[in-house]
Design a protein around this motif. Structure first.
Motif, short mmCIF file in Angstrom:
data_model
loop_
_atom_site.label_atom_id
_atom_site.label_comp_id
_atom_site.label_asym_id
_atom_site.label_seq_id
_atom_site.Cartn_x
_atom_site.Cartn_y
_atom_site.Cartn_z
N ARG A 174 0.95 -1.42 0.06
CA ARG A 174 -0.04 0.09 0.17
C ARG A 174 0.88 1.34 0.02
O ARG A 174 0.57 2.19 -0.75
N ASP A 177 2.24 1.69 -3.49
CA ASP A 177 0.99 2.10 -4.18
C ASP A 177 0.87 3.54 -4.29
O ASP A 177 0.71 4.22 -5.08
N ARG A 178 0.76 4.14 -2.83
CA ARG A 178 0.65 5.55 -2.57
C ARG A 178 1.83 6.35 -3.09
O ARG A 178 1.47 7.49 -3.76
N VAL A 202 3.72 5.43 -5.62
CA VAL A 202 3.68 5.38 -7.18
C VAL A 202 2.50 6.36 -7.65
O VAL A 202 3.04 7.21 -8.71
N ASP A 203 1.25 6.37 -6.94
CA ASP A 203 0.20 7.09 -7.39
C ASP A 203 0.72 8.56 -7.09
O ASP A 203 0.48 9.51 -8.08
N GLY A 204 1.35 9.01 -6.16
CA GLY A 204 1.80 10.34 -5.95
C GLY A 204 2.80 10.88 -7.21
O GLY A 204 2.52 12.04 -7.47
N ALA A 219 3.16 9.71 -10.03
CA ALA A 219 2.19 9.74 -11.26
C ALA A 219 1.47 11.17 -11.29
O ALA A 219 1.44 11.64 -12.48
N ALA A 220 0.87 11.34 -10.06
CA ALA A 220 -0.02 12.55 -10.01
C ALA A 220 1.09 13.84 -10.50
O ALA A 220 0.89 14.63 -11.29
N ASN A 243 2.10 14.14 -13.86
CA ASN A 243 1.02 14.39 -14.93
C ASN A 243 0.81 15.92 -14.80
O ASN A 243 -0.04 16.57 -15.77
#
Length: 636
Positions: free
Chosen positions: A532, A535-536, A538-540, A542-543, A546
């Motif tokens: 988790r 995952d957080r 990687v999401d951060g 990626a955001a 972007n």
């Protein structure tokens, strides 16, 4: 066959002896199985996997290199798994999972150790391990950092796999659960022979890979002490016949492991090697007799609970005499085989204490003095729990008396159970003849380079005051523990009758107290937490990308969808629709884009085709089509 992947065998005196002993155990349990499995379901399955396990065991003993030994050792683990799950009860299924888990994890550990040794030595031939290890420690070969640490790591990985099968602490968890779940003949083989395959591997590591390494020997010695005591305490508190015998196996494996450690500490000299090998043999025969006797009790009472079988043996004196020989032999009473091997093991500790006192080495003296005391205490506990078992079945009156039969055993079962029992006093009364031959081939196998002669059996006074003193102390401790602990603390009054109470401490069950919580709850929680977290992160990331580097341009770009063909057809169709919308359909224009429609249809068709071609049915259809075409070609 030559090469690293070859399966190679060899034979010498010790290997042949233990292979013959294995064959004897399989023969006796096979004869007993005729009565035990009468009317039993899945008898064919048991016979099939018993034969397979026999060949696997023989392969272990005749293996010429560690790779061959590993292959047959793993084969033995998987074929013997069927023994544990044979009854298909809830307890059997759970025990079989534990057994398989220990086998698989131990096998992976062994495989990693083999990889390390192959990388360091370039060969896994057992007869060459000692010379390879000496050259490796002298600096030959590539760069391995701290070579002794590297060798210890490989040895520890191998020992973990072998110790798991042998039942050494802390990998003993499968024995107390697998034995009560498995059929009695299988329990006799699991305890009498499969644990010895693990001991055989541990001896190879100690005597070939780390020959004479006293530091390593002390680690094994301490593991043996702990195993010896934990098994004895667990057996004392149990009320299930086969669980008592299973925990007893853990304790006796502790005695053998202690002896393996003493072999390394003493450098192959003294009585340690003889005592270790003798106790291997003695334990195989003793547990063969005792587990099959437990099977006789189960055949008639359909129970293994001491309270329910109490008094069964009062009218079966032959069975009682057979069990008594096993009880006294396991307890190390003079005149029976167990006394010989335990005397040698005790003597090896006493000699080490005398050696350290002569050298003035106080650092290790306390360890061995404590070990001698614990050795005698463990011997006393052995007598206590075996007296508990024997007196409950053959002396006391109780519920088991109603299960009477004219004959408790058929003629074949009588040969299988009582025949090996005859060997127990024979081996105990003639140690200078029979055991001397066994010790000779064992010493030649485990000391192939040293040429040392450990101990002359003809020079030992087996019934000397010093040797009898150790046996007498253990016997006194055993009787005291039986009277005070078993009769007073491990029994209670219920419905006007004293009954045995199962007081096994929960902390002794490492599977439920440690392994299952760690493997099923703690590790999944930790892994899920880190997943988790990743995952957080990687999401951060990626955001952030972007909104910065990969931020979309203001001008919208056309996106190509589908294949070139679908795009061309869709574009043509869209132009036709545009023309129709301006003429015929100007009141109800068509608003969909056929470029997307064709693209989606093509994607769905491709996915459907992929599913069809990847299915077993499609593969079978193609195979059948190919076969039909071939047949038509041959015909016409």
């Amino acid at each position: 066959m030559n090469g690293i992947m070859a399966v190679r065998f060899t034979a010498d005196g010790f290997r042949v002896f233990y292979a013959l002993l294995a064959a004897f155990l399989w023969l006796m349990t096979g004869l007993f199985s005729i009565q035990y499995f009468k009317g039993h379901s899945h008898k064919g399955r048991y016979i099939c996997f018993t034969v397979l396990t026999f060949f696997a065991v023989e392969g272990v003993f005749f293996a010429a290199d560690l790779l061959t030994l590993f292959l047959f050792f793993e084969m033995m683990s998987f074929t013997s798994y069927v023994w544990v799950v044979q009854e298909e009860t809830v307890a059997a299924v759970r025990a079989s999972k534990t057994y398989l888990a220990v086998a698989v994890i131990g096998g992976l550990s062994m495989l990693m150790g083999l990889f390390m040794l192959q990388h360091a030595f370039g060969s896994l031939t057992i007869s060459e391990l000692q010379s390879h290890a000496e050259r490796f420690l002298n600096g030959e070969g590539g760069n391995f950092g701290n070579r002794r640490t590297y060798l210890y790591t490989a040895a520890a990985l191998l020992t973990a796999g072998f110790a798991g099968k042998a039942g050494v602490f802390p990998l003993h968890i499968w024995l107390p659960k697998a034995h009560p779940a498995a059929p009695a003949p299988a329990s006799a083989l699991l305890s009498g022979m499969l644990t010895k395959c693990g001991i055989f591997g541990m001896l190879l590591v100690n005597c070939y890979l780390l020959s004479g390494d006293a530091a390593w020997g002390r680690v094994i010695f301490v593991l043996g002490l702990v195993t010896m005591l934990i098994g004895a305490v667990s057996a004392l508190f149990s009320v299930d016949i086969k669980r008592i015998l299973a925990c007893s196996s853990v304790s006796q494996i502790g005695f053998i492991t202690l002896g393996i450690g003493m072999v390394s500490i003493a450098g192959g000299e003294g009585p340690a090697l003889y005592g270790t090998v003798y106790h291997m043999v003695n334990h195989s025969l003793l547990k063969l007799v005792l587990f099959m006797a437990a099977g006789v009790v189960y055949i008639h009472t359909h129970s293994l609970d001491l309270n329910r079988v109490r008094g069964f043996g009062r009218k079966h004196p032959v069975l009682g005499a057979t069990v008594l020989s096993g009880v006294l032999g396991l307890a190390g009473i003079p005149g029976l085989n167990g006394y010989i091997s335990k005397t040698l093991l005790h003597e090896s500790i006493v000699e080490q204490i005398a050696h350290l006192e002569a050298e003035g080495a106080a650092s290790g003296l306390s360890l061995f003095r404590t070990a001698e005391v614990l050795f005698l205490v463990a011997g006393g506990l052995t007598l206590a729990y075996m007296l508990k078992l024997f007196i409950a079945i053959f002396v006391e009156r109780g519920e088991g008396e109603q299960h009477t039969a004219a004959k408790s055993m058929t003629p074949l079962s009588g040969i299988a159970v009582c025949g090996p029992a005859v060997l127990l006093p024979v081996l105990g009364l003639t140690p200078d003849r029979i055991f001397a031959e066994i010790g000779g081939v064992a010493e030649a196998f485990f000391n192939p380079y040293s040429g040392k002669k450990g101990v002359k059996l003809s020079g030992i006074a087996w019934l000397s005051a010093e040797n009898l003193k150790g046996a007498a102390i253990s016997a006194a401790i055993g009787i005291l523990v039986y009277v005070v602990v078993v009769r007073l603390l491990l029994m209670k009054k219920e419905n006007g009758q004293r009954v045995y109470v199962n007081r096994v401490p929960s902390w002794l069950d490492l599977e439920d107290a440690v392994y299952r919580p760690v493997l099923l709850y703690f590790l999944p929680f930790v892994c899920a937490f880190f997943c988790r977290l990743c995952d957080r992160l990687v999401d951060g990331a990626a955001a952030l990308l972007n909104h910065t580097v990969l931020a979309p341009r203001k001008k919208r770009l056309s996106v190509w969808v589908g294949t070139r063909l679908t795009h061309m057809l869709g574009t043509a169709m869209d132009m036709l629709v545009l023309l129709l919308n301006k003429t015929l359909f100007h009141k109800h224009p068509i608003k969909k884009s056929f470029v997307s429609v064709f693209a989606v249809s093509e994607l769905e068709a491709r996915q459907t085709f992929s599913l069809i071609t990847g299915s077993v049915s499609f593969g079978l259809l193609l195979a059948a089509t190919g076969l039909a075409i071939t047949l038509l070609y041959l015909l016409f």
